[in-house]
Design an enzyme around this catalytic site. Structure first.
Site, PDB file in Angstrom:
ATOM      1  CB  CYS A  38      -0.998  -0.016   1.157  1.00  0.00           C
ATOM      2  SG  CYS A  38      -0.432  -0.804   2.675  1.00  0.00           S
ATOM      3  CG  HIS A  84       0.123   3.703   5.040  1.00  0.00           C
ATOM      4  ND1 HIS A  84      -0.082   2.440   4.538  1.00  0.00           N
ATOM      5  CD2 HIS A  84       1.092   3.571   5.992  1.00  0.00           C
ATOM      6  CE1 HIS A  84       0.699   1.583   5.159  1.00  0.00           C
ATOM      7  NE2 HIS A  84       1.426   2.248   6.045  1.00  0.00           N
TER       8      HIS A  84
END
Length: 584
Positions: free
Chosen positions: A38, A94
């Site tokens: 990710c 993130h």
């Protein structure tokens, strides 16, 4: 989200009617590739660069690692912001949180509502990283902690926020909205999958409890797509917009933080070099696209979206990128794959010692992860578990909120026959296995167009010796061009237990002298009496600084994207919506 977890690819276990409708009314991106993790995937999206050029090539970024994966690079949000767009991020970031300079509103986003880290509990919004961190609260508007109703599901919160941003921008200013849903990512390992009980009940036909919960998580995400499309219609934005859906990476079907997602019939999963880790479901819709209702067969890389969307918005980029501008091919009426030698570096990780590289129709792999434990086909379709709605599949799709909105833009009516034709064309045929490859011990070479299931290793055939040598040499050239990975560096004082059980900008905020035991019962000091339950005004970061009195009656400061006018001629877009989920 797994390759086979959208029903437009033929899966019948649970349906995704709004995603499917977006795909059938638009273009199905049949060969959309991302890095297999990710953080590297979203870094490539925003910078247009391979992870080896940003330091994101090894694994994912843990909350307590003091890095910014965007530092030193231009990115999509900054570029659109500089060109008059209101830039908004909903959901997952993130990409670094140790310093406020690492966070969304210092990296080109006027507004962020969501969490800074890799995941969080769908209700409590607390996260514990895998490498022995404490549980820390992580939910914000810009820099400020906010405290939603603890009974509200994260996917619903993000959807409602996205709808509000769209309607507030209606008819006035160009909009970039990145809806980065957590769903269907797993959360903390003690209870990784969560969804509202009434949503889970809809999938009682699925006997496996975890898979049933996963279906409910995907269903809430699918519902979000429909509501966002409807909001764009209500705001009169659809006639000049691009809507993109894709998954961050392949699903983790097994192992730590698995969510039961299915990449069938592809090999591998998240954090592996195989197609199941890097080939993801994706679709695009825009009235600017010709020949909608078709399959787009050319390979696309997530790093292509920066130059592609910039071209759509008529923004000139003076940047050296790994991604390519695919706007003109996407706009065209062609549905056939080209014969070019498109290069995509899926992953090059010297620390784990594995590489996955594609050029043209061929793919080169050396090495793997987890000692090859997840290198096979990890989930199969259970042909006995069928969503009852599948019996009326085309009717369900045409009745979806997305289809009800988009049908008026169709070049030709979307019919049940056309739906069934497109669905049937998406099947992948694996064929028989002739020569398997153990990538821990040998080089692998596949014709990925003829052998998408990576069953027949061509590396030992003499007629491919020259090609193998060329691909090996290109990988070595790329290896020499790689920057140092941004990993490690976490310290005990970065842990939430030294910051009142919250994930904070720990490089700037001094740790407490005491250490707390942080668990689900630990109160978040700012949330004890500040549960957010009423609609609130959003302020820009600049308005928070200049006009602090504007939020004095609120529980916390809030913010809204600052924008300016842009050109809106018929060949460029002034509303761009990017809908993406974390895809794990």
């Amino acid at each position: 989200m797994g390759f086979d977890d959208v029903s437009f690819r033929g899966g019948r276990e649970f349906l995704t009617p709004n995603i499917d409708a977006l795909a059938y009314h638009g273009k199905i991106l049949n060969r959309h590739y991302t890095p297999p993790m990710c953080s590297p995937s979203r870094t490539a999206l925003l910078t247009g660069l391979y992870p080896i050029h940003t330091g994101a090539q090894h694994f994912l970024l843990f909350n307590e690692e003091p890095w910014s994966l965007l530092e030193g690079h231009q990115n999509m949000a900054k570029i659109l912001q500089q060109n008059g767009y209101s830039t908004n991020l909903i959901g997952k970031w993130h990409l670094g949180l140790g310093s406020r300079n690492f966070t969304p509103t210092y990296q080109g986003f006027d507004y962020h509502y969501g969490y800074w880290g890799g995941y969080a509990d769908y209700y409590s919004h607390s996260a514990r990283m895998e490498i022995n961190s404490s549980l820390g609260y992580d939910f914000r508007r810009n820099l400020d902690i906010v405290c939603p109703d603890p009974h509200a599901y994260a996917t619903d919160l993000f959807t409602k926020e996205a709808e509000g941003i769209i309607l507030e921008n209606a008819g006035s200013k160009p909009l970039f909205l990145f809806v980065s849903h957590m769903a269907p990512h797993a959360e903390n390992n003690d209870e990784p999958l969560k969804a509202p009980a009434e949503e889970i009940e809809k999938f009682s036909h699925i006997p496996d409890r975890k898979r049933r919960t996963y279906a409910a998580m995907v269903s809430k995400f699918d519902e979000s797509i429909g509501k966002i499309v409807k909001a764009l219609a209500n705001a009169n934005m659809l006639n000049n917009s691009i809507i993109l859906f894709y998954s961050d990476n392949g699903a983790p079907s097994m192992g730590s933080f698995n969510n039961t997602g299915s990449n069938w019939p592809l090999k591998g999963q998240k954090n592996t070099p195989w197609e199941g880790g890097v080939r993801v479901p994706a679709a695009i819709w825009s009235p600017l696209l010709r020949n909608r209702g078709s399959l787009y067969q050319q390979p696309l890389y997530v790093g292509d979206w920066l130059p592609t969307l910039a071209a759509a918005a008529k923004i000139d980029l003076n940047l050296t990128l790994d991604g390519l501008n695919m706007w003109y091919e996407l706009k065209s009426s062609t549905t056939q794959p080209h014969d070019g030698q498109r290069e995509i570096l899926h992953v090059l990780d010297e620390m784990t010692n594995f590489t996955s590289y594609m050029k043209g129709k061929y793919k080169y792999i050396i090495g793997t992860t987890f000692n090859g434990q997840y290198d096979g086909v990890l989930r199969h379709r259970n042909l006995k578990v069928i969503d009852p709605r599948d019996e009326s599949y085309a009717k369900v799709i045409l009745s979806s909120l997305t289809s009800q909105v988009l049908h008026s833009y169709d070049e030709a009516p979307l019919t049940p026959a056309k739906i069934q034709l497109l669905r049937s064309q998406l099947g992948i045929k694996c064929g028989s296995q002739a020569s398997s490859c153990g990538s821990l011990k040998e080089e692998c070479l596949f014709n990925i167009w003829l052998d998408p299931c990576e069953q027949n290793n061509l590396a030992h055939q003499p007629k491919f010796a020259k090609l193998l040598k060329q691909m090996r040499a290109r990988v070595e050239w790329l290896r020499k061009d790689a920057v140092k990975p941004k990993i490690g560096g976490s310290l005990a004082e970065y842990d939430p237990s030294r910051h009142n059980c919250m994930w904070t900008n720990y490089l700037e905020e001094p740790p407490t002298e005491y250490t707390l035991k942080c668990d689900y019962n630990s109160p978040t000091p700012l949330c004890q009496d500040n549960i957010e339950s009423q609609p609130v005004a959003r302020l820009t970061k600049e308005e928070e600084t200049v006009k602090p009195e504007a939020s004095s009656a609120r529980p916390q400061p809030l913010c809204k994207g600052a924008v300016s006018d842009s050109d809106s001629d018929s060949d460029s877009v002034n509303e761009t919506v990017l809908a993406a989920e974390s895809g794990d």
